[in-house]
Design a protein around this motif. Structure first.
Motif, PDB file in Angstrom:
ATOM      1  N   TYR A  19     -52.039  43.720   6.797  1.00  0.00           N
ATOM      2  CA  TYR A  19     -50.945  42.756   6.683  1.00  0.00           C
ATOM      3  C   TYR A  19     -50.279  42.549   8.027  1.00  0.00           C
ATOM      4  O   TYR A  19     -50.150  43.461   8.823  1.00  0.00           O
ATOM      5  CB  TYR A  19     -49.872  43.253   5.704  1.00  0.00           C
ATOM      6  N   LYS A  20     -49.822  41.320   8.214  1.00  0.00           N
ATOM      7  CA  LYS A  20     -48.909  41.016   9.307  1.00  0.00           C
ATOM      8  C   LYS A  20     -47.575  40.754   8.628  1.00  0.00           C
ATOM      9  O   LYS A  20     -47.527  40.600   7.413  1.00  0.00           O
ATOM     10  CB  LYS A  20     -49.366  39.787  10.083  1.00  0.00           C
ATOM     11  N   LEU A  21     -46.513  40.709   9.404  1.00  0.00           N
ATOM     12  CA  LEU A  21     -45.212  40.426   8.804  1.00  0.00           C
ATOM     13  C   LEU A  21     -45.291  39.043   8.171  1.00  0.00           C
ATOM     14  O   LEU A  21     -45.430  38.041   8.856  1.00  0.00           O
ATOM     15  CB  LEU A  21     -44.103  40.504   9.849  1.00  0.00           C
ATOM     16  N   TRP A  22     -45.320  38.993   6.865  1.00  0.00           N
ATOM     17  CA  TRP A  22     -45.595  37.769   6.123  1.00  0.00           C
ATOM     18  C   TRP A  22     -44.334  37.064   5.660  1.00  0.00           C
ATOM     19  O   TRP A  22     -44.384  36.086   4.950  1.00  0.00           O
ATOM     20  CB  TRP A  22     -46.487  38.090   4.931  1.00  0.00           C
ATOM     21  N   PHE A  23     -43.173  37.575   6.088  1.00  0.00           N
ATOM     22  CA  PHE A  23     -41.922  36.951   5.684  1.00  0.00           C
ATOM     23  C   PHE A  23     -40.929  37.047   6.820  1.00  0.00           C
ATOM     24  O   PHE A  23     -41.100  37.843   7.731  1.00  0.00           O
ATOM     25  CB  PHE A  23     -41.353  37.640   4.440  1.00  0.00           C
ATOM     26  N   LYS A  24     -39.925  36.214   6.768  1.00  0.00           N
ATOM     27  CA  LYS A  24     -38.839  36.306   7.732  1.00  0.00           C
ATOM     28  C   LYS A  24     -37.809  37.259   7.127  1.00  0.00           C
ATOM     29  O   LYS A  24     -37.304  37.002   6.033  1.00  0.00           O
ATOM     30  CB  LYS A  24     -38.221  34.935   7.980  1.00  0.00           C
ATOM     31  N   PRO A  25     -37.514  38.370   7.812  1.00  0.00           N
ATOM     32  CA  PRO A  25     -36.551  39.330   7.251  1.00  0.00           C
ATOM     33  C   PRO A  25     -35.209  38.679   6.952  1.00  0.00           C
ATOM     34  O   PRO A  25     -34.748  37.803   7.670  1.00  0.00           O
ATOM     35  CB  PRO A  25     -36.413  40.375   8.356  1.00  0.00           C
ATOM     36  N   ILE A  26     -34.606  39.099   5.866  1.00  0.00           N
ATOM     37  CA  ILE A  26     -33.289  38.603   5.486  1.00  0.00           C
ATOM     38  C   ILE A  26     -32.296  39.050   6.545  1.00  0.00           C
ATOM     39  O   ILE A  26     -32.243  40.217   6.917  1.00  0.00           O
ATOM     40  CB  ILE A  26     -32.891  39.158   4.105  1.00  0.00           C
ATOM     41  N   GLY A  27     -31.518  38.106   7.050  1.00  0.00           N
ATOM     42  CA  GLY A  27     -30.532  38.431   8.081  1.00  0.00           C
ATOM     43  C   GLY A  27     -31.158  38.597   9.454  1.00  0.00           C
ATOM     44  O   GLY A  27     -30.508  39.045  10.384  1.00  0.00           O
ATOM     45  N   GLY A  28     -32.432  38.270   9.613  1.00  0.00           N
ATOM     46  CA  GLY A  28     -33.077  38.488  10.917  1.00  0.00           C
ATOM     47  C   GLY A  28     -33.755  37.284  11.458  1.00  0.00           C
ATOM     48  O   GLY A  28     -33.910  36.265  10.950  1.00  0.00           O
TER      49      GLY A  28
END
Length: 84
Positions: free
Chosen positions: A75-84
């Motif tokens: 996996y790669k970071l598949w989402f934009k972190p909340i608050g980031g």
């Protein structure tokens, strides 16, 4: 204590609690990512007593910090972190 060893999903990522006998002594529980050899620890404040991830848990920071483990699990970071 009966723990939840079934696959759980956080933002579509499959996680499974690892069977251990010392969780009562720990402040976190260990999960494998997508049934791979890669694992993460999730603090108990984000979990129910049986190891089920709370519905309102924001544990994005754990996956951001576990970047290499995520890559090795496919996996790669598949989402934009909340608050980031």
């Amino acid at each position: 204590m009966n723990y939840n060893y079934e696959i759980q999903y956080y933002r579509g990522l499959p996680l499974r609690l690892i069977r251990r006998f010392d969780y009562r002594e720990k402040n976190a529980k260990r999960y494998v990512i997508n049934d791979s050899n890669q694992n993460i620890w999730i603090p108990n404040r984000h979990l129910h007593d049986d190891g089920t991830i709370k519905e309102d848990a924001n544990i994005d920071y754990i996956f951001v910090k576990a970047g290499r483990q995520m890559e090795l699990a496919g996996y790669k970071l598949w989402f934009k972190p909340i608050g980031g």
